[in-house]
Motif scaffolding. Sequence first.
Motif, PDB file in Angstrom:
ATOM      1  N   CYS A  75      13.834   2.880   0.210  1.00 13.69           N
ATOM      2  CA  CYS A  75      12.911   3.932   0.660  1.00 13.69           C
ATOM      3  C   CYS A  75      11.844   4.270  -0.396  1.00 13.69           C
ATOM      4  CB  CYS A  75      13.695   5.196   0.994  1.00 13.69           C
ATOM      5  SG  CYS A  75      12.608   6.586   1.357  1.00 13.69           S
ATOM      6  N   PRO A  76      10.568   4.062  -0.058  1.00 11.47           N
ATOM      7  CA  PRO A  76       9.512   4.365  -1.032  1.00 11.47           C
ATOM      8  C   PRO A  76       9.269   5.868  -1.172  1.00 11.47           C
ATOM      9  CG  PRO A  76       8.547   3.649   1.044  1.00 11.47           C
ATOM     10  CD  PRO A  76      10.037   3.527   1.205  1.00 11.47           C
ATOM     11  N   GLY A  77       9.827   6.667  -0.233  1.00 12.14           N
ATOM     12  CA  GLY A  77       9.584   8.108  -0.255  1.00 12.14           C
ATOM     13  C   GLY A  77      10.622   8.869  -1.062  1.00 12.14           C
ATOM     14  N   ARG A  78      11.543   8.142  -1.720  1.00  5.27           N
ATOM     15  CA  ARG A  78      12.688   8.832  -2.348  1.00  5.27           C
ATOM     16  C   ARG A  78      12.257   9.763  -3.483  1.00  5.27           C
ATOM     17  NH1 ARG A  78      11.962   3.959  -4.120  1.00  5.27           N
ATOM     18  NH2 ARG A  78      12.397   3.379  -6.268  1.00  5.27           N
ATOM     19  N   ASN A  79      11.211   9.400  -4.226  1.00  2.03           N
ATOM     20  CA  ASN A  79      10.788  10.277  -5.338  1.00  2.03           C
ATOM     21  C   ASN A  79      10.088  11.527  -4.808  1.00  2.03           C
ATOM     22  OD1 ASN A  79      11.801   8.516  -7.264  1.00  2.03           O
ATOM     23  ND2 ASN A  79       9.939   7.289  -7.235  1.00  2.03           N
ATOM     24  N   PHE A  80       9.331  11.349  -3.731  1.00  4.89           N
ATOM     25  CA  PHE A  80       8.697  12.519  -3.101  1.00  4.89           C
ATOM     26  C   PHE A  80       9.788  13.431  -2.534  1.00  4.89           C
ATOM     27  CE2 PHE A  80       6.679  14.330   0.849  1.00  4.89           C
ATOM     28  CZ  PHE A  80       5.895  15.271   0.193  1.00  4.89           C
ATOM     29  N   THR A 129      -3.126  10.024  -0.472  1.00  2.00           N
ATOM     30  CA  THR A 129      -3.456   8.605  -0.695  1.00  2.00           C
ATOM     31  C   THR A 129      -2.753   7.706   0.314  1.00  2.00           C
ATOM     32  OG1 THR A 129      -3.600   9.110  -3.023  1.00  2.00           O
ATOM     33  CG2 THR A 129      -3.451   6.788  -2.471  1.00  2.00           C
ATOM     34  N   ILE A 130      -1.521   8.039   0.666  1.00  2.00           N
ATOM     35  CA  ILE A 130      -0.772   7.179   1.595  1.00  2.00           C
ATOM     36  C   ILE A 130      -1.503   7.060   2.945  1.00  2.00           C
ATOM     37  CG2 ILE A 130       0.784   9.087   2.265  1.00  2.00           C
ATOM     38  CD1 ILE A 130       2.967   7.027   2.747  1.00  2.00           C
ATOM     39  N   MET A 131      -2.069   8.184   3.432  1.00  2.00           N
ATOM     40  CA  MET A 131      -2.749   8.145   4.728  1.00  2.00           C
ATOM     41  C   MET A 131      -4.078   7.400   4.620  1.00  2.00           C
ATOM     42  SD  MET A 131      -0.331   9.589   6.111  1.00  2.00           S
ATOM     43  CE  MET A 131      -0.713   9.450   7.834  1.00  2.00           C
ATOM     44  N   LYS A 132      -4.792   7.662   3.539  1.00  2.00           N
ATOM     45  CA  LYS A 132      -6.077   6.978   3.335  1.00  2.00           C
ATOM     46  C   LYS A 132      -5.862   5.459   3.267  1.00  2.00           C
ATOM     47  CE  LYS A 132      -8.588  10.303   0.395  1.00  2.00           C
ATOM     48  NZ  LYS A 132      -9.874  10.387   1.052  1.00  2.00           N
ATOM     49  N   ALA A 133      -4.915   5.062   2.417  1.00  2.00           N
ATOM     50  CA  ALA A 133      -4.748   3.640   2.143  1.00  2.00           C
ATOM     51  C   ALA A 133      -4.188   2.900   3.358  1.00  2.00           C
ATOM     52  CB  ALA A 133      -3.832   3.462   0.939  1.00  2.00           C
ATOM     53  N   HIS A 134      -3.276   3.533   4.079  1.00  2.00           N
ATOM     54  CA  HIS A 134      -2.666   2.861   5.232  1.00  2.00           C
ATOM     55  C   HIS A 134      -3.689   2.689   6.356  1.00  2.00           C
ATOM     56  CE1 HIS A 134       0.530   2.236   8.405  1.00  2.00           C
ATOM     57  NE2 HIS A 134       0.930   1.429   7.429  1.00  2.00           N
ATOM     58  N   ALA A 135      -4.497   3.748   6.601  1.00  2.00           N
ATOM     59  CA  ALA A 135      -5.508   3.656   7.664  1.00  2.00           C
ATOM     60  C   ALA A 135      -6.572   2.608   7.291  1.00  2.00           C
ATOM     61  CB  ALA A 135      -6.154   5.016   7.884  1.00  2.00           C
ATOM     62  N   LYS A 136      -6.922   2.561   6.020  1.00  2.19           N
ATOM     63  CA  LYS A 136      -7.921   1.573   5.570  1.00  2.19           C
ATOM     64  C   LYS A 136      -7.401   0.157   5.863  1.00  2.19           C
ATOM     65  CE  LYS A 136     -10.358   0.220   1.406  1.00  2.19           C
ATOM     66  NZ  LYS A 136     -10.148   0.132  -0.015  1.00  2.19           N
ATOM     67  N   VAL A 169       0.831  -1.205   0.000  1.00  4.82           N
ATOM     68  CA  VAL A 169       0.000   0.000   0.000  1.00  4.82           C
ATOM     69  C   VAL A 169       0.869   1.261   0.000  1.00  4.82           C
ATOM     70  CG1 VAL A 169      -1.364   1.291   1.703  1.00  4.82           C
ATOM     71  CG2 VAL A 169      -2.107  -0.968   1.005  1.00  4.82           C
ATOM     72  N   ILE A 170       1.903   1.260   0.819  1.00  2.94           N
ATOM     73  CA  ILE A 170       2.771   2.449   0.926  1.00  2.94           C
ATOM     74  C   ILE A 170       3.547   2.658  -0.375  1.00  2.94           C
ATOM     75  CG2 ILE A 170       4.852   3.353   2.073  1.00  2.94           C
ATOM     76  CD1 ILE A 170       3.669   2.548   4.693  1.00  2.94           C
ATOM     77  N   HIS A 171       4.078   1.579  -0.912  1.00  6.34           N
ATOM     78  CA  HIS A 171       4.859   1.729  -2.149  1.00  6.34           C
ATOM     79  C   HIS A 171       3.960   2.204  -3.289  1.00  6.34           C
ATOM     80  CE1 HIS A 171       8.981   0.189  -1.131  1.00  6.34           C
ATOM     81  NE2 HIS A 171       8.307  -0.031  -0.020  1.00  6.34           N
TER      82      HIS A 171
END
Length: 477
Positions: free
Chosen positions: A399-404, A233-240, A113-115
């Motif tokens: 790290c999945p956040g590298r592009n951000f 999306t990251i917060m929505k999907a992780h909480a879901k 989900v995070i990736h």
Amino acid sequence: VNLDPREPPLVKPKMPYIWHLVGMITESTSYYDRMSKMYPPPIFTMPIFNSKTYIIQAPALVQSAFRNKNLSFEPFMAEFAQRMLGVSNKTMAPSLTPATETRPSFMDEAHKVIHESLNGPPLQKMNTDMLNTLSVSFNELGDSFQPESLFLWLRTMMTMATADTLFGTHNPLKDEPSPSDALWDFEAKIIYLIVNPFAKYFLPNAYNGRAALQSALSKFYVAKHDSDPDVGTIMKAHAKSLRSYGMPDSDIGKIELSILQVSTTNAIPTTFWHLMFVLSDPALTELIREELLTVITINHKGVKRGVNFDISKFASHCPLFVSSYGENIRLSNSAIGSRRVIQDTTITDGKPTYLLRKGANIQMPTSVAHYNTEIWAEKDSDRTQKKAYFPFGGGKHLCPGRNFAFAEILGTVAIMVLGFEVRGVDGEVLKVPVMGRSGVGEGIAKPGEDGVKMSAVLKRRKGWEGVTWGFAVVDKE
Ligand code: HEM
């Protein structure tokens, strides 16, 4: 400890049990550099209490470890997160749900989900939301502005823009009296919160800051604000995902502090260092300005001018800007990669093969490879340098956040370099403050006292006065 002759050689501590641990705590990540001079690569075994930790120093072996499926990051994530967040076994339980025949483990699902949330269209939305929120702060500045501390000003602005991007209009940090300080007071003491059971009494700022943030986040999830359309999306999907594994809303708030923490802890200090490296070199600043002129569009709105950066062009049009970023994350990063051996396994760099025993821990100090002058001397081949460069870790957990991080860091530095003349209070070119080492558990070094105290004057550049800055992010090339 018992050692098989095929395991990496033992480095006996001067004092049994705790010697290495004391070194790590007192010298932080510099301890590993000192060790690497005494015990040069490739790998050795460090006994701590009755357990073994393998220290991998040779870049080729680090890459072999990243690829090895029997070396897992997950036990660390679970243990580290629980202690960092100060939550009970009951609160953690859903996030430790193992796989069944019909469903993956929570960790595997969350990983996916995070990736997914940090790629493609959700990433582009995050990049634009973050940078356009930040632009508002820059657009509000007058012709000249003097923050008392350049670092703290940037830190607060980026922390709030990140939280707005993640949580949307009902960003729970907005209701806190000094949310950025609460987050960074907590962040600065994470390692002590982890090891000290009396943190409540000894570290009241960190402990109370964490509690206040978790309480604000819990209210956000109890009110189901994560379903608001402008939430990342990251917060929505992780909480879901957490809900679907049985976690109540109030506990989701406590756990999600970790996403806010990973989204800010490395990216914000890195932005500061990148800005400093560029500004401290006027010739480089000029060349980067020229590159930036090729990625902007200028719209005339009456007497006002709007300037939009196209982030997707940074990689193709700004080689110097991008390579200075790459060099910055090599130098400012002294993270220690961690893995646990979940099955007896071997790793090799093509020459000897080393046996790694189930249950042992692995540490891979980034600084040993990143600061190896032999590797980074210009004559060295690209291939060797590629192996020795792992600011974002590697393998499954790269790290999945590298592009951000790439977009937000370059975007922020771009506005400041193209739109402003940033000088010291005395009008002189700014100097890069002393860059220490990051502490154990941290990735990027924070500036020390001189860096935090450093003020600066930002003046809108001649010809760029009255510009409204913005970002239109098209597809990444
Ligand atoms: C310059 C900025 C950053 C640096 C240097 C950095 C570095 C790292 C490193 C070294 C790891 C561990 C990888 C491993 O052990 O193989 C990691 C993991 C992670 N990072 Fe970053 N990071 C940065 C920014 C970010 C941002 C902005 C986000 C979120 C938006 C983020 C989210 C994560 C997550 C969720 C993980 C865990 C990944 C997993 O377990 O699969 N990072 N990061």
